[in-house]
Design a protein around this motif. Sequence first.
Motif, short mmCIF file in Angstrom:
data_model
loop_
_atom_site.label_atom_id
_atom_site.label_comp_id
_atom_site.label_asym_id
_atom_site.label_seq_id
_atom_site.Cartn_x
_atom_site.Cartn_y
_atom_site.Cartn_z
N ILE A 93 0.83 -1.20 0.00
CA ILE A 93 0.00 0.00 0.00
C ILE A 93 0.87 1.26 0.00
CG2 ILE A 93 -1.67 1.32 1.34
CD1 ILE A 93 -2.82 -1.37 2.29
N SER A 94 1.94 1.25 0.80
CA SER A 94 2.83 2.41 0.83
C SER A 94 3.50 2.63 -0.52
CB SER A 94 3.90 2.21 1.91
OG SER A 94 3.32 2.07 3.19
N ALA A 95 3.90 1.54 -1.17
CA ALA A 95 4.49 1.66 -2.51
C ALA A 95 3.48 2.24 -3.49
CB ALA A 95 4.99 0.30 -2.99
N GLY A 96 2.23 1.80 -3.40
CA GLY A 96 1.19 2.34 -4.27
C GLY A 96 0.95 3.82 -4.04
N ARG A 139 4.01 10.34 -6.67
CA ARG A 139 5.18 10.68 -7.49
C ARG A 139 4.81 10.91 -8.95
NH1 ARG A 139 8.50 12.14 -10.37
NH2 ARG A 139 10.71 11.63 -10.50
N PHE A 140 4.00 10.04 -9.52
CA PHE A 140 3.78 10.08 -10.97
C PHE A 140 2.42 10.62 -11.37
CE2 PHE A 140 6.92 6.69 -10.28
CZ PHE A 140 7.95 7.18 -11.06
N VAL A 141 1.46 10.67 -10.46
CA VAL A 141 0.14 11.21 -10.79
C VAL A 141 0.01 12.63 -10.26
CG1 VAL A 141 -2.35 10.91 -10.55
CG2 VAL A 141 -0.87 8.90 -10.83
N ARG A 142 0.22 12.79 -8.94
CA ARG A 142 0.09 14.12 -8.35
C ARG A 142 1.39 14.91 -8.42
NH1 ARG A 142 -2.54 14.30 -2.64
NH2 ARG A 142 -2.54 16.49 -3.29
N ALA A 150 7.89 10.38 1.53
CA ALA A 150 7.59 9.77 2.83
C ALA A 150 7.05 8.36 2.64
CB ALA A 150 6.60 10.64 3.60
N TYR A 151 6.14 8.19 1.68
CA TYR A 151 5.57 6.86 1.43
C TYR A 151 6.62 5.93 0.82
CZ TYR A 151 1.11 9.13 2.32
OH TYR A 151 0.08 9.82 2.89
N ARG A 152 7.53 6.48 0.02
CA ARG A 152 8.61 5.65 -0.53
C ARG A 152 9.49 5.10 0.58
NH1 ARG A 152 13.42 8.77 -3.18
NH2 ARG A 152 13.62 9.19 -0.94
N ASN A 153 9.89 5.96 1.51
CA ASN A 153 10.73 5.49 2.61
C ASN A 153 9.97 4.54 3.52
OD1 ASN A 153 12.77 7.08 1.63
ND2 ASN A 153 12.49 8.75 3.09
N LEU A 154 8.67 4.78 3.69
CA LEU A 154 7.86 3.85 4.47
C LEU A 154 7.83 2.49 3.82
CD1 LEU A 154 5.96 3.40 6.88
CD2 LEU A 154 4.09 4.33 5.50
N ALA A 155 7.65 2.46 2.49
CA ALA A 155 7.63 1.18 1.76
C ALA A 155 8.98 0.48 1.84
CB ALA A 155 7.24 1.42 0.30
N LEU A 156 10.08 1.24 1.71
CA LEU A 156 11.41 0.64 1.80
C LEU A 156 11.67 0.04 3.17
CD1 LEU A 156 13.61 3.26 -0.10
CD2 LEU A 156 13.04 0.94 -0.85
N THR A 157 11.22 0.75 4.22
CA THR A 157 11.40 0.24 5.58
C THR A 157 10.67 -1.08 5.77
OG1 THR A 157 11.55 2.51 6.41
CG2 THR A 157 11.11 0.80 8.02
N LEU A 158 9.43 -1.14 5.34
CA LEU A 158 8.65 -2.38 5.49
C LEU A 158 9.19 -3.48 4.58
CD1 LEU A 158 5.05 -0.90 5.75
CD2 LEU A 158 6.61 -1.54 7.59
N LEU A 159 9.76 -3.11 3.44
CA LEU A 159 10.37 -4.11 2.56
C LEU A 159 11.56 -4.77 3.24
CD1 LEU A 159 10.39 -5.47 -0.23
CD2 LEU A 159 11.87 -3.60 -1.02
N ILE A 160 12.36 -3.98 3.95
CA ILE A 160 13.47 -4.56 4.72
C ILE A 160 12.93 -5.47 5.80
CG2 ILE A 160 15.37 -4.01 6.28
CD1 ILE A 160 15.81 -1.45 4.65
N GLY A 161 11.80 -5.09 6.41
CA GLY A 161 11.16 -5.97 7.40
C GLY A 161 10.76 -7.29 6.79
N ILE A 162 10.22 -7.26 5.58
CA ILE A 162 9.86 -8.51 4.89
C ILE A 162 11.11 -9.35 4.64
CG2 ILE A 162 8.94 -9.43 2.74
CD1 ILE A 162 7.08 -7.00 2.62
N ALA A 163 12.18 -8.68 4.17
CA ALA A 163 13.42 -9.42 3.90
C ALA A 163 13.97 -10.05 5.18
CB ALA A 163 14.45 -8.47 3.29
#
Length: 468
Positions: free
Chosen positions: A209-212, A218-221, A228-241
């Motif tokens: 959801i954060s990546a979305g 980034r690309f629409v608005r 902020a949402y990009r860094n949130l997505a990266l943080t949770l991605l590291i959690g998944i890893a």
Amino acid sequence: MSLFDRFAAAGWPLARRDHTGESGQPRTSSAVLLGLLLLLTCLGTWYGATQKTGYVSGDQWRYVWYAQNLARGYYSPPDYVFLWGGPGYPLFLLPFVLAGATVPVMQAANGVLLGLAQLFFFCFVRQYASTWTAALCTLPLALYLPIFDFLPLTYSEPLAYALVCGLLYSLSRAVAGSRAHVLAGGVMAGWLVLTKVAFWPQVFAGCAISAGLWLWQRFVRRAESGRAYRNLALTLLIGIASCVPYLAYTQRVTGRTFYWGAGTGSILYWISNPHGNHYGEWYHPGWVERLPELRRHHYEFTRSIGGYDKHLVGQSEGLERIARSLAPVSSPEADDLQRQAALANIKAHPDKYLRNVGYNALRLLFDWPSRIYPFSAASLRMAVCAALTLLAVGFALLRFFQGRVASRPLALFAIWLFFTYLVMLSLVSAVGRYFVVIAPAGLALFALAAAPDVERWWKARLEQQTRS
């Protein structure tokens, strides 16, 4: 630049030389509040140390046993599979086992976890408010009475409590652009999932959801807030890893992909229980043998998936003896059979399942109703604090929809974490102590909503005093 000035430049909340806060609050007020938080931490540590029993009933034995296994070089024993939960809390206990510490010492360490939770939460609020306001907003967390009931126990709740607070703090720094906290927050997110596997849907789906949201911003608005949402997505991605090694291990020992543990089938079986006046709560296999009503409806089925009554393998002793006695009903094969029976019960009695879901939600919030455990003083503390937390979350939601929160990305994440956790546990299995773990997310949402109001109130008070 001195070390003190480096901390101040980095935004470290305690490294302040001025005599007033950013909003003019006297440092004496901040010192009193911070001193109170420190006192509560010391009292919590003292309480955990004085109430120690060394007793490992309930789930306590399992965490200590897993930590002992890790010290021997394995998690589940080599000759049978026993994967009831993730290794997050056993990893915390591992240094104590390696050092030869006793169980009371492990239990006393929970006071330190409580102190870390308060520090993380304070630093989280400090990103958006003055020191005085951050300390004031931390008081509800520090005074959250149900967590004190777990200090003299080897339960995973104090660790999960601290990890939720630590994750929120690291996310507050990560969305502001701190690469170090992207990594630190990811590790905490993964450790939280491995401690309480019920959090894996929140972390995995939260990453997507954060990546979305980032792609949309980034690309629409084409808005800068998308970072902020990009860094949130990266943080949770590291959690998944961080969870991949454990999932690879479970795949190796069970042959199953994305296998978290054997508890799912058991909890689904009991919430789908259509017999008698039961409330969908989970029952220990030993209770099925002892309680006539449970024995009449469930004994033959539990025997068919693996005899547990007085069944021991080999000449094992201590915690290993407990594990081997429960191994037949905790295997992946037993998990499958219980899940199949649960789905059949839900299909045949959907109305009873829905009633049990309602009972589950009540039990999650108020530790009631239950056929096994009486409503105790601890239950009352859980019920009152849960009700107050829900009121605080309701206030925060009102402020959120009014656009009056300190950080919208963090508020969205806290809302997501809090409500999806409650809904998911209501559908499967819940007791009052499960709410204690998610309470920091609700209190964080309240702090994000209340901090701006507190700051405005204090500024107005100072201006009034200046005019007078």
